[in-house]
Design an enzyme around this catalytic site. Sequence first.
Site, PDB file in Angstrom:
ATOM      1  N   THR A   1       0.815  -1.257  -0.176  1.00  0.00           N
ATOM      2  CA  THR A   1       0.066   0.032   0.001  1.00  0.00           C
ATOM      3  C   THR A   1       0.919   1.185  -0.102  1.00  0.00           C
ATOM      4  OG1 THR A   1      -1.713  -1.060   1.007  1.00  0.00           O
ATOM      5  CG2 THR A   1      -1.655   1.370   1.510  1.00  0.00           C
TER       6      THR A   1
ATOM      7  N   SER B   1       2.183  -7.945  -0.283  1.00  0.00           N
ATOM      8  CA  SER B   1       2.966  -8.976   0.826  1.00  0.00           C
ATOM      9  C   SER B   1       2.618 -10.160   0.976  1.00  0.00           C
ATOM     10  CB  SER B   1       3.291  -8.132   1.875  1.00  0.00           C
ATOM     11  OG  SER B   1       2.276  -7.892   2.586  1.00  0.00           O
TER      12      SER B   1
ATOM     13  N   THR C   1       1.737  -4.279   4.142  1.00  0.00           N
ATOM     14  CA  THR C   1       1.555  -4.376   5.717  1.00  0.00           C
ATOM     15  C   THR C   1       0.994  -5.792   6.127  1.00  0.00           C
ATOM     16  OG1 THR C   1      -0.723  -3.356   5.490  1.00  0.00           O
ATOM     17  CG2 THR C   1       0.896  -2.068   6.126  1.00  0.00           C
ATOM     18  N   ASP C   2       0.638  -6.503   4.938  1.00  0.00           N
ATOM     19  CA  ASP C   2       0.026  -7.654   5.505  1.00  0.00           C
ATOM     20  C   ASP C   2       0.837  -8.850   5.935  1.00  0.00           C
ATOM     21  OD1 ASP C   2      -2.210  -6.657   4.568  1.00  0.00           O
ATOM     22  OD2 ASP C   2      -2.797  -8.176   2.727  1.00  0.00           O
TER      23      ASP C   2
HETATM   24  C1  SIN Z   1      -0.882  -3.258   2.613  1.00  0.00           C
HETATM   25  O1  SIN Z   1       0.245  -3.061   2.293  1.00  0.00           O
HETATM   26  O2  SIN Z   1      -1.532  -2.480   3.436  1.00  0.00           O
HETATM   27  C2  SIN Z   1      -1.959  -4.228   2.139  1.00  0.00           C
HETATM   28  C3  SIN Z   1      -1.128  -4.994   0.689  1.00  0.00           C
HETATM   29  C4  SIN Z   1       0.040  -5.857   0.986  1.00  0.00           C
HETATM   30  O3  SIN Z   1       0.356  -6.045   2.358  1.00  0.00           O
HETATM   31  O4  SIN Z   1       0.796  -5.673   0.177  1.00  0.00           O
END
Ligand code: SIN
Length: 334
Positions: free
Chosen positions: A18, A65, A98-99
């Site tokens: 993200t 991720s 973040t995942d």
């Molecule tokens: C994010 O980055 O918040 C969600 C998608 C990811 O983990 O790549």
Amino acid sequence: MTAHTGKARLVLIGTGGTIAGRGGSAVNTSAYDCSVLGIDEILTGLPAAAEIADIRTEQLFQIGSENFGTAHLLQLGKRVAALLQRDDVDGVVITHGTDTLDETAYFLHLTLKSAKPVVVVGAMRPPSALSSDGPLNLYHAIVVAASRDAHGKGTLVVANDEIHTARDVVKTNTFKQEAFRSPYGPLGYIVEGVPRFYRLAARRHTVQTEWSIAEIHDLPEVGIVYAHGGMTDHGVRAMLDTGVRAIVYAATGNGNVAASVVAALRDARSRAVHVVRASRTGGGVVIRNAAQPDDRYDWLAADDHVPHKARILTMLALTGACDADALQRAFLTY
Ligand code: SIN
């Protein structure tokens, strides 16, 4: 790198997520395209970073991720290790979705052999959104990586003005900005652009661990089975046919295992597949020999590791001595 200006010399590695996303409009805070902005573009949007550090960029991946596999962990870890060995690199910042950011950070925390700062950072809102957390999170990550105070503290995760140890931090929310939490609290804050540390991670990391990324060429497959009411043994039995070396059982409560699953997990052990009891609750410890007779079954208790962190640690532990005693020790050491 060019002539040394006296500022910290950092490498900023882009991997997607993200923080590299773009929405159709400023109000698209949760629905947008991930992993579209290159790392140079992201850094260009943050001119204040140049006042803190001399920054070189590398685009290692451009993926969500959720697509990170063990090959990505190894490639990233080896690249970061190579950079940290260089005299002209003082620290590394990695932008990441973040995942699974907490998994990658924990892997680096256990396998890098350097005291130089490594900071993993993401965002819950893309830079195109109203009140995106991306620019400030990235600025803070750069500030922390450039700080002498961050040396020797293992891999760090920065989000929402907080500095977390990679060991403890977990993503706990699907869309809110305050998604990253550590059960024992952050190590510190970033206040007006200055890191302040208040505590340290007690468990071994980086230079004190038994694993070096330079010596790891592949990782064994370890799966997770998530427990629920009305649990059957289907998930465990299906996983056993995939050739996994260990199953992390994301049990209910304090590692309770439904009676309907015990036989399948005991079969796993008789097929030399390790069984790790973790908890799906997201907090607290799973106590050895409490809810289940681990000694009798030759199972393992994950201590306070959430299931996905228990998986990372199990994979690493299985690259060395593979007996249950060694694996159990790992859960109590790291
Ligand atoms: C994010 O980055 O918040 C969600 C998608 C990811 O983990 O790549």
